[in-house]
Design a protein around this motif. Structure first.
Motif, mmCIF file in Angstrom:
data_model
loop_
_atom_site.group_PDB
_atom_site.id
_atom_site.type_symbol
_atom_site.label_atom_id
_atom_site.label_comp_id
_atom_site.label_asym_id
_atom_site.label_seq_id
_atom_site.Cartn_x
_atom_site.Cartn_y
_atom_site.Cartn_z
ATOM 1 N N GLY A 25 63.816 53.882 53.000
ATOM 2 C CA GLY A 25 63.496 52.461 52.854
ATOM 3 C C GLY A 25 64.342 51.746 51.810
ATOM 4 N N GLY A 26 65.302 52.429 51.225
ATOM 5 C CA GLY A 26 66.206 51.787 50.267
ATOM 6 C C GLY A 26 65.502 51.404 48.968
ATOM 7 N N ALA A 27 66.284 50.818 48.072
ATOM 8 C CA ALA A 27 65.687 50.323 46.831
ATOM 9 C C ALA A 27 64.683 49.228 47.166
ATOM 10 N N THR A 28 64.903 48.551 48.280
ATOM 11 C CA THR A 28 64.020 47.447 48.664
ATOM 12 C C THR A 28 62.584 47.934 48.893
ATOM 13 N N LEU A 29 62.411 49.117 49.451
ATOM 14 C CA LEU A 29 61.033 49.615 49.611
ATOM 15 C C LEU A 29 60.421 49.916 48.239
#
Ligand SMILES: Cc1ncc(COP(=O)(O)O)c(C=O)c1O
Length: 371
Positions: A86-90
């Protein structure tokens, strides 16, 4: 599309100098190792891409990745390394979901677009957030000093390096007993830091750690207990940590490459050596900016990033020309983020010194020809 550049230690197979902000340059020896083992991983007869995440081999790889990261960053024993998706965004959602309990609030420092997104995500989840310091008043060109945190805040969140604005914390805020949390997506493992100052560090891997698809989370073990039971499974530190990042199928290939990047970092001489080289690399470009009246660095000197060097030219037209001519000379990825324009040279760990020397040489020639 291939560009003709002279062959150096790192230049092979028509490869060019890569200043991309992320996904970004990977060490060439890592790519070569991946290529060598791609069809038949260490004689197992199948690719790492085809292997079960429950296999002994992959278990060894993910454990090695955690062990190497702990060794390289000198992570204390009471921390765990998680490999999430989910990337840093998650993580912008996972952090407040896990760590802001009923009736609690958290504090954030706003140093640019990524901090803002982290703040907005927490608010979207109905969490109470105070912004305790911001550099928005001067177009995010600096890192605010003297950051004070409320003693009863659930945590203080910072973005240690601002990929778009080219600023980086040189010292971290003192938070006492309040958990300090950092988005280190664009500067993890670029310099020595005291991990014990942080309760949690997260980073999308695709700048300094490996490819996109995996997010590294370094979490102090006592925090794992705080995750409420009613949050989505894939955001729960308690669940992902409790299963050693193997609750479900992890991004196996990305974790494998992270392991190789960490081995490469160790072979470079570890963080001390890497930091030294990073300071030299960044210093070369900042010196060139400081000696010129043609180029103008956008970050305040006391807040300059080791990883993303941002600057302007006298006009947007010249900036366009700079980016185009740099590409013709085998240097890719120098266009500033679309939200701010200008030029940005991302010089992560895997960008070699010779790339930076070549860029500085090009900057000098371009200035001469255009001023
Ligand atoms: C500092 C920082 N935080 C967060 C992000 C978003 O990361 P991701 O694309 O992995 O969600 C980025 C991406 O460039 C970043 O630079």
């Amino acid at each position: 599309m291939f560009y003709q550049v002279e062959r150096g230690i790192t230049m092979k197979e028509g490869r060019i100098y890569n200043f991309n902000p992320g996904p970004a340059a990977l060490p060439l020896p890592v790519l070569e190792e991946v290529q060598k083992d791609l069809l038949n991983y260490k004689g197992e007869g199948i690719s790492i891409l085809e292997m079960s995440h429950r296999s002994k081999t992959f278990d060894g790889i993910i454990k090695d990745a955690e062990r190497l990261l702990k060794e390289i960053m000198d992570i204390p024993q009471n921390y765990k390394v998680l490999f999430m998706q989910g990337g840093a965004t998650l993580q912008f959602a996972a952090v407040p979901l896990n760590l802001i309990g009923e009736g609690q609030f958290a504090e954030y420092v706003n140093t640019g677009s990524w901090s803002k997104k982290a703040i907005q995500e927490a608010q979207k989840l109905g969490k109470k957030v105070n912004v305790v310091a911001s550099s928005e008043d001067e177009s995010f060109s600096y890192i605010p000093g003297d950051i004070k945190v409320s003693p009863n805040a659930a945590y203080l969140h910072i973005t240690s390096n601002n990929t778009i604005f080219g600023t980086q914390f040189q010292q971290f805020p003192e938070t006492g007993d309040v958990a300090l949390i950092a988005d280190m997506s664009s500067d993890i493992a670029c310099r020595k830091i005291d991990v014990s100052k942080f309760a949690l560090i997260y980073a999308g891997a695709q700048k300094n750690m490996g490819p996109s698809g995996v997010t590294v989370v370094i979490i102090r073990e006592d925090l794992l207990e705080k995750s409420p039971d009613n949050i989505p499974t894939m955001t729960s530190y308690k669940i992902i940590g409790g299963k050693d990042s193997l609750y479900n199928t992890p991004p196996t290939f990305a974790v494998y490459i992270v392991k190789l990047v960490l081995e490469w970092m160790k072979a470079q001489g570890g963080l001390e050596k890497i930091e030294q080289i990073n300071r030299q690399k960044a210093g070369l470009i900042y010196d060139a900016l400081d000696q010129s009246s043609f180029y103008r660095g956008t970050a305040r000197p006391d807040s300059r990033s080791l990883m993303n060097v941002t600057f302007r030219l006298p006009s947007e037209e010249l900036e366009k020309k700079f980016v185009a001519e740099a590409l013709e000379n085998g240097m890719l990825g120098l266009k500033g983020h679309r939200s701010v324009g200008g030029i940005r040279a991302s010089i992560y760990n895997a960008v070699p010194m010779e790339a930076v020397e070549k860029l500085v040489d090009f900057m000098k020639k371009f200035e001469k020809a255009n001023s």
